[in-house]
Write a protein that holds these residues in place. Structure first.
Motif, PDB file in Angstrom:
ATOM      1  N   ALA C  31     -31.430  51.091   5.846  1.00  0.00           N
ATOM      2  CA  ALA C  31     -30.407  51.985   5.810  1.00  0.00           C
ATOM      3  C   ALA C  31     -30.779  53.005   5.167  1.00  0.00           C
ATOM      4  O   ALA C  31     -31.121  52.972   3.962  1.00  0.00           O
ATOM      5  CB  ALA C  31     -29.187  50.962   5.284  1.00  0.00           C
ATOM      6  N   LEU C  51     -25.751  57.703   9.352  1.00  0.00           N
ATOM      7  CA  LEU C  51     -24.798  58.201  10.145  1.00  0.00           C
ATOM      8  C   LEU C  51     -25.510  59.640  10.702  1.00  0.00           C
ATOM      9  O   LEU C  51     -24.499  60.221  11.368  1.00  0.00           O
ATOM     10  CB  LEU C  51     -23.780  58.522   9.184  1.00  0.00           C
ATOM     11  N   GLU C  73     -20.008  55.452  11.331  1.00  0.00           N
ATOM     12  CA  GLU C  73     -18.747  56.382  10.967  1.00  0.00           C
ATOM     13  C   GLU C  73     -18.135  57.392  12.127  1.00  0.00           C
ATOM     14  O   GLU C  73     -17.925  58.488  11.910  1.00  0.00           O
ATOM     15  CB  GLU C  73     -19.109  57.154   9.594  1.00  0.00           C
ATOM     16  N   THR C  98     -18.320  51.834   8.770  1.00  0.00           N
ATOM     17  CA  THR C  98     -19.259  52.600   7.712  1.00  0.00           C
ATOM     18  C   THR C  98     -20.733  51.737   7.745  1.00  0.00           C
ATOM     19  O   THR C  98     -20.835  50.561   8.095  1.00  0.00           O
ATOM     20  CB  THR C  98     -18.980  52.612   6.330  1.00  0.00           C
ATOM     21  N   THR C  99     -21.728  52.513   7.346  1.00  0.00           N
ATOM     22  CA  THR C  99     -22.805  51.969   7.096  1.00  0.00           C
ATOM     23  C   THR C  99     -23.011  50.622   6.279  1.00  0.00           C
ATOM     24  O   THR C  99     -23.299  49.502   6.623  1.00  0.00           O
ATOM     25  CB  THR C  99     -23.939  52.987   6.193  1.00  0.00           C
ATOM     26  N   PHE C 100     -21.996  50.656   5.038  1.00  0.00           N
ATOM     27  CA  PHE C 100     -21.890  49.348   4.320  1.00  0.00           C
ATOM     28  C   PHE C 100     -21.545  48.305   5.340  1.00  0.00           C
ATOM     29  O   PHE C 100     -22.019  47.205   5.139  1.00  0.00           O
ATOM     30  CB  PHE C 100     -20.707  49.692   3.197  1.00  0.00           C
ATOM     31  N   THR C 101     -20.211  48.479   6.010  1.00  0.00           N
ATOM     32  CA  THR C 101     -19.781  47.362   6.850  1.00  0.00           C
ATOM     33  C   THR C 101     -20.852  46.822   7.739  1.00  0.00           C
ATOM     34  O   THR C 101     -21.258  45.571   8.051  1.00  0.00           O
ATOM     35  CB  THR C 101     -18.792  47.873   7.422  1.00  0.00           C
ATOM     36  N   VAL C 103     -24.300  47.029   7.703  1.00  0.00           N
ATOM     37  CA  VAL C 103     -25.127  46.304   7.166  1.00  0.00           C
ATOM     38  C   VAL C 103     -24.743  44.954   6.780  1.00  0.00           C
ATOM     39  O   VAL C 103     -25.291  44.133   6.948  1.00  0.00           O
ATOM     40  CB  VAL C 103     -25.791  47.115   5.961  1.00  0.00           C
ATOM     41  N   GLY C 104     -23.417  44.727   6.192  1.00  0.00           N
ATOM     42  CA  GLY C 104     -23.034  43.639   5.799  1.00  0.00           C
ATOM     43  C   GLY C 104     -22.714  42.613   6.937  1.00  0.00           C
ATOM     44  O   GLY C 104     -23.108  41.220   6.931  1.00  0.00           O
TER      45      GLY C 104
END
Lengths: 120, 325, 118
Positions: C31, C51, C73, C98-101, C103-104
């Motif tokens: 990421a 993104l 996004e 989002t990137t965070f979600t 990746v999670g």
């Protein structure tokens, strides 16, 4: 989630002194584009980023970001640390990639800073 | 003030504040020749449980109500204090910092400590309460100075009456100053905080001003000017430069469109989202440009009447704490 | 190792560009929104989460032979970029998350930042 727990999960090292480790973090975002960070701007957010220049701290200041985690053991220069000190924004260095850290924090129950359609 | 700096400030003060600043002076003392019977009266009249014993200004011992009780039990009430006092007294130096006293309170589990100067003369008596009061006063001074600044700033618009009062902040922005970039926006944000603008307004203005400031740094030949005009109900940000100018404004406004060089992109800027961000933060924006002449960007952000009065009253807290969405 | 098709289905991703990669196995994830970082760190059969949606993303993905690029996004590449992805066999996956979600969710499916040691 408390900053203390985040630091434990990402195995981070705090680079600024006087940090309140009991600070509550509301959500996290992994981002390298500062305009993106400004767009999701939420108080008490955690920013995970691969950039270490002073503008990262400036961006955090404008967007009321609570703390910054640098990925892959990247170390910011003295200008960045000095600005963070002045603005009271904790800086943390952690050894893993952004992917690994987002994954770990997600598993630990951290929420994502979702983009609002309306600024705020 | 947010929690972090306050904790740090108290920590600092414990090390900074000398004991002589907080010690209670003019304490009641007795001489070694005072009798235990006289001591009894002194303790009773002054409602104290012990006193330092001083000879020629120097601290020579300490005598407490416990010593008095023992003297009464052994029928030794006419003996001089000299014979019944404790001579090995734990003291602190007046010029040491408060932290030394805090350590001794914890180490010896005592409630009060005689304070002496470098010659061993008694200066006064220190209690935990003295330290707390001293710290509170010192913080109060700091806190007060900031409060006064805020109060003054916040009443500017009430104090100065005109048909239209505005505060103009003007900054010259240097081209390619990537390290110093954002300092003008930072000052604008701080001014709004002092003026008592709600946190959400502070953030919107800061973000819009910062994107505009970075545009001047990244895209102009000679830098430009960033102006914030603050009025009680509206904030206007104007960024102007004298070139190179934007060829196609409609295209420039499209998210993702960018003319930024690679080095800027790799620093996390120039992804073509700046103008879109500004638009999102503003109530209205106007972008005018002519190639070879220059560009003028005007951003207007209105300050809505604040619903909960707490918002406007404590903007500094809100910076870190308030949920605003 | 998880197949790309399963990731697409579990994360509810929109496939644009080339779909011929969907049976490929994903070895790890990366990421970053910085192309230079992705160039240096992402490897063959990685999935890259970013993104960024411009044409250079396709170039990087093609060069490194990535399994796919997940564009987050709600960012959408333009038609030219999609056409280029199709012709170069690059799989672009779109999501509003989002990137965070993302990746999670990938992590929950067993995709980590480094390939598993055999």
């Amino acid at each position: 989630m408390k900053l203390r727990d985040i630091i434990r999960v990402v195995e981070g090292k705090v680079l600024t002194e006087g940090v309140n480790l009991d600070m509550e973090i509301s959500c996290a975002a992994g981002a390298d584009l500062m305009s993106d960070v400004l767009a999701f701007a939420k108080p008490n957010a955690l920013l995970l980023t691969g950039l270490v220049n002073p503008q990262v701290v400036r961006t955090a200041e404008m967007a009321d970001i609570a703390a910054i985690v640098f990925v892959r053991g990247k170390m910011p220069g003295p200008e960045t640390i000095a600005l963070a000190r002045e603005k009271g924004i904790p800086l943390i260095a952690a050894p893993y990639t952004m992917f690994e850290m987002c994954g770990r924090l997600y598993e630990a129950g951290m929420a994502s800073c979702d983009l609002d359609t309306k600024q705020g | 003030m947010s929690q972090v700096p306050q904790i740090t400030r108290i920590q600092e003060l414990i090390y900074e504040l000398p004991i002589e600043r907080v010690v209670t002076r003019n304490v009641i003392t007795v001489s070694p020749d005072t009798t235990m019977s006289e001591l009894k009266e002194i303790l009773r009249i002054n409602r104290i449980s012990g006193t330092p014993v001083v000879e020629g200004g120097r601290l020579v011992g300490i005598i407490s109500i416990e010593d008095l009780i023992k003297a009464l039990e052994s029928g030794d009430i006419q003996a001089p204090v000299r014979e019944r006092m404790a001579t090995r007294v734990i003291t602190v130096q007046a010029n040491e910092s408060v932290v030394e006293a805090v350590k001794k309170f914890a180490q010896y589990k005592v409630g009060r400590l005689p304070v002496v100067n470098e010659h061993g003369d008694l200066v006064g008596i220190l209690t935990g309460g003295d330290i707390t009061r001293g710290l509170l006063e010192a913080i109060g001074l700091d806190y007060h100075a900031e409060e006064i600044s805020r109060y003054r700033a916040r009443h500017i618009f009430e104090d100065i009456v005109s048909d239209q009062t505005g505060l103009i902040l003007r900054y010259h922005i240097k081209p390619r100053d990537f390290t110093g970039g954002g300092s003008a926006s930072s000052k604008i944000k701080r001014a709004l905080d002092r003026l008592g603008a709600p946190p959400l307004i502070q953030r919107r203005v800061a973000i819009a001003a910062y994107e505009a400031e970075m545009n001047l740094i990244i895209h102009t030949d000679n830098g430009g000017e960033l102006i914030a005009e603050i009025q009680p109900e509206v904030i206007r940000i104007v960024a102007t430069d004298n070139g190179p100018g934007i060829a196609d404004i409609e295209q420039a406004m499209q998210p993702g469109f960018s003319t930024a060089p690679n080095w800027i992109r790799e620093l996390g800027f120039g992804a073509g989202m700046g103008l879109a961000n500004i638009k999102k933060c503003s109530d209205s924006m106007k972008l005018e440009s002519q190639v070879g002449v220059g560009t003028r960007l005007e951003i207007v952000i209105r300050i809505q009447p604040v619903m909960s009065s707490g918002n406007a009253a404590r903007p500094s807290e809100g910076q870190q704490k308030q949920e605003t969405s | 190792m998880i197949a790309l098709a399963e990731i697409v289905q579990k994360l509810n991703l929109e496939v644009v560009g080339s779909a011929e990669n969907l049976d490929r196995r994903v070895v790890a994830g990366y990421a970053s929104d910085l192309l230079s970082c992705a160039m240096n760190r992402a490897k063959k059969d990685y999935v890259w989460v970013t993104l960024q949606s411009h044409a250079n993303v396709v170039a990087v993905a093609s060069l490194l032979d990535l399994a796919a690029v997940i564009i987050t996004e709600g960012n959408r590449p333009d038609d030219e970029t999609i056409a280029r992805a199709e012709s170069e066999g690059v799989c672009l996956l779109l999501t509003p998350k989002t990137t965070f979600t993302v990746v999670g969710e990938l992590t929950a499916l067993g995709v980590r930042g480094e390939p598993e040691q055999p």
